[in-house]
Design an enzyme around this catalytic site. Structure first.
Site, PDB file in Angstrom:
ATOM      1  CG  LEU A  42     -12.817  -5.848  35.352  1.00 38.77           C
ATOM      2  CD1 LEU A  42     -11.779  -4.998  34.612  1.00 38.77           C
ATOM      3  CD2 LEU A  42     -13.540  -4.995  36.395  1.00 38.77           C
ATOM      4  CE1 TYR A 153     -10.833  -5.706  21.003  1.00 39.28           C
ATOM      5  CE2 TYR A 153     -10.683  -4.569  18.895  1.00 39.28           C
ATOM      6  CZ  TYR A 153     -10.194  -4.817  20.158  1.00 39.28           C
ATOM      7  OH  TYR A 153      -9.071  -4.141  20.597  1.00 39.28           O
TER       8      TYR A 153
HETATM    9  P1  NAD Z   1      -3.541  -8.257  26.789  1.00 43.21           P
HETATM   10  O1  NAD Z   1      -4.299  -9.521  26.547  1.00 43.21           O
HETATM   11  O2  NAD Z   1      -2.073  -8.284  26.822  1.00 43.21           O
HETATM   12  O3  NAD Z   1      -4.064  -7.564  28.151  1.00 43.21           O
HETATM   13  C1  NAD Z   1      -5.419  -7.498  28.471  1.00 43.21           C
HETATM   14  C2  NAD Z   1      -5.572  -7.681  29.972  1.00 43.21           C
HETATM   15  O4  NAD Z   1      -6.984  -7.614  30.276  1.00 43.21           O
HETATM   16  C3  NAD Z   1      -5.071  -9.055  30.457  1.00 43.21           C
HETATM   17  O5  NAD Z   1      -4.161  -8.914  31.534  1.00 43.21           O
HETATM   18  C4  NAD Z   1      -6.326  -9.770  30.858  1.00 43.21           C
HETATM   19  O6  NAD Z   1      -6.174 -10.696  31.924  1.00 43.21           O
HETATM   20  C5  NAD Z   1      -7.251  -8.602  31.250  1.00 43.21           C
HETATM   21  N1  NAD Z   1      -8.635  -9.045  31.223  1.00 43.21           N
HETATM   22  C6  NAD Z   1      -9.273  -9.708  30.216  1.00 43.21           C
HETATM   23  N2  NAD Z   1     -10.492 -10.067  30.611  1.00 43.21           N
HETATM   24  C7  NAD Z   1     -10.651  -9.630  31.882  1.00 43.21           C
HETATM   25  C8  NAD Z   1     -11.714  -9.730  32.826  1.00 43.21           C
HETATM   26  N3  NAD Z   1     -12.841 -10.393  32.560  1.00 43.21           N
HETATM   27  N4  NAD Z   1     -11.534  -9.166  34.053  1.00 43.21           N
HETATM   28  C9  NAD Z   1     -10.371  -8.528  34.352  1.00 43.21           C
HETATM   29  N5  NAD Z   1      -9.331  -8.405  33.489  1.00 43.21           N
HETATM   30  C10 NAD Z   1      -9.473  -8.966  32.282  1.00 43.21           C
HETATM   31  O7  NAD Z   1      -4.083  -7.259  25.684  1.00 43.21           O
HETATM   32  P2  NAD Z   1      -3.614  -5.785  25.233  1.00 43.21           P
HETATM   33  O8  NAD Z   1      -3.371  -5.869  23.795  1.00 43.21           O
HETATM   34  O9  NAD Z   1      -2.621  -5.211  26.147  1.00 43.21           O
HETATM   35  O10 NAD Z   1      -5.018  -5.029  25.397  1.00 43.21           O
HETATM   36  C11 NAD Z   1      -5.193  -3.917  26.273  1.00 43.21           C
HETATM   37  C12 NAD Z   1      -6.330  -3.072  25.710  1.00 43.21           C
HETATM   38  O11 NAD Z   1      -5.912  -2.509  24.467  1.00 43.21           O
HETATM   39  C13 NAD Z   1      -7.600  -3.870  25.413  1.00 43.21           C
HETATM   40  O12 NAD Z   1      -8.719  -3.118  25.823  1.00 43.21           O
HETATM   41  C14 NAD Z   1      -7.577  -4.020  23.917  1.00 43.21           C
HETATM   42  O13 NAD Z   1      -8.856  -4.153  23.366  1.00 43.21           O
HETATM   43  C15 NAD Z   1      -6.911  -2.725  23.505  1.00 43.21           C
HETATM   44  N6  NAD Z   1      -6.322  -2.752  22.172  1.00 43.21           N
HETATM   45  C16 NAD Z   1      -5.309  -3.623  21.893  1.00 43.21           C
HETATM   46  C17 NAD Z   1      -4.791  -3.650  20.605  1.00 43.21           C
HETATM   47  C18 NAD Z   1      -3.675  -4.592  20.229  1.00 43.21           C
HETATM   48  O14 NAD Z   1      -3.387  -4.729  19.029  1.00 43.21           O
HETATM   49  N7  NAD Z   1      -3.005  -5.256  21.160  1.00 43.21           N
HETATM   50  C19 NAD Z   1      -5.286  -2.777  19.626  1.00 43.21           C
HETATM   51  C20 NAD Z   1      -6.320  -1.893  19.949  1.00 43.21           C
HETATM   52  C21 NAD Z   1      -6.821  -1.892  21.240  1.00 43.21           C
END
Ligand code: NAD
Length: 255
Positions: A42, A153
């Site tokens: 993506l 970010y």
């Molecule tokens: P994670 O790393 O466990 O999951 C993220 C997923 O996105 C992974 O499976 C990864 O392979 C996929 N991804 C990354 N780059 C990609 C690409 N180029 N094409 C397709 N897929 C891709 O992380 P998470 O913490 O579960 O994050 C999920 C969402 O929540 C994200 O958008 C993150 O910014 C947001 N978020 C997370 C937190 C936190 O503390 N974990 C806090 C605020 C927001």
């Protein structure tokens, strides 16, 4: 019961959302770099086009729910990769799938943003403006010149929240609900990598969360599931913080 598409379905919050939706009887089409029905990147416009095209084929032009979770954290070295995935990887998917959502039953969508989106004054920066203008090349140039993954970010999540709110009339008229969920620190691989980063890590490690614990992926999935459901039928264009009190603790006088 219906058909749902979840990006970032292979890990963390996306995997928890997938599990919840499946336990409610939905057929889930996952999109991720690996371990998903649609494996694509993506971060590129070609990958996003592939994702939308394949999703439309798999759902036969009718989608009931969409959740964009795919994202990269501030430990990612190339700043523009973060904005390409976090902003364009969400916006291009929800715009590309709106026609299928208009065919769905009480269709609803949620984008995962972040509570960090409001923690710096990024509103009028050229980077955020370029994202909102849909100018990926310009946004990438600006943020790679700054070489700041943290600004990439926070800025990409800030712009994503605004992109949701800007669509409220178009999507409302189409009777497709669209909301945002803004997590605080949630125990996932993304957070673990952020904690190990010498610049992004210390502020997260030192965050003194009012509820005394990190979030769990299912804390986020629970709200996502509610927002997609019938009881949320008048909730549209809103951003919900799910962060153990983190944002209110830092900015008690703003909301
Ligand atoms: P994670 O790393 O466990 O999951 C993220 C997923 O996105 C992974 O499976 C990864 O392979 C996929 N991804 C990354 N780059 C990609 C690409 N180029 N094409 C397709 N897929 C891709 O992380 P998470 O913490 O579960 O994050 C999920 C969402 O929540 C994200 O958008 C993150 O910014 C947001 N978020 C997370 C937190 C936190 O503390 N974990 C806090 C605020 C927001």
């Amino acid at each position: 019961m219906g058909t749902a598409l979840v990006t970032g379905s292979a890990s963390g919050i996306g995997a928890a959302v997938r599990k919840r939706l499946e336990s409610q009887g939905d057929r889930v089409i996952g999109v991720d770099l690996r371990d998903a029905e649609i494996c694509c990147d993506l971060s590129t416009s070609k990958g996003r086009e592939e994702a939308v095209r394949e999703a439309l084929e798999r759902c036969d032009g009718t989608l009931d729910r969409l959740v964009t979770c795919a994202g990269l954290g501030p430990a990612t070295k190339r700043a523009s990769l973060i904005s390409s995935v976090n902003y364009f990887g969400a916006v291009d998917v929800f715009d590309g799938l709106l026609p299928a959502l208009t065919q769905g039953a009480a269709a609803a969508s949620v984008a995962i943003v972040s509570n960090s989106a409001q923690m710096a004054p990024l509103d009028d920066t050229p980077f955020v403006q370029a994202l909102l203008d849909g100018d990926e090349a310009k946004a990438s140039r600006i943020i790679d010149d700054m070489d700041s993954p943290i600004v990439a970010y926070m800025g990409s999540k800030h712009a994503l929240g605004r992109a949701i709110r800007r669509r409220v009339r178009l999507w409302g008229t189409a009777r497709v609900r669209l909301n945002g969920v803004a997590p605080g620190p949630v125990d996932t691989p993304l957070l673990k990598a952020s904690l190990e980063d010498p610049i992004a890590g210390p502020p997260i490690a030192n965050a003194d969360l009012p509820l005394g614990r990190l979030g769990r992926p299912d804390d986020i999935a629970a709200l996502v599931s509610f927002l997609l459901g019938a009881e949320a039928s008048w909730i549209h264009g809103s951003i919900f913080f799910v962060d153990g009190g983190n944002d209110a603790d830092i900015r008690p006088d703003r909301y």
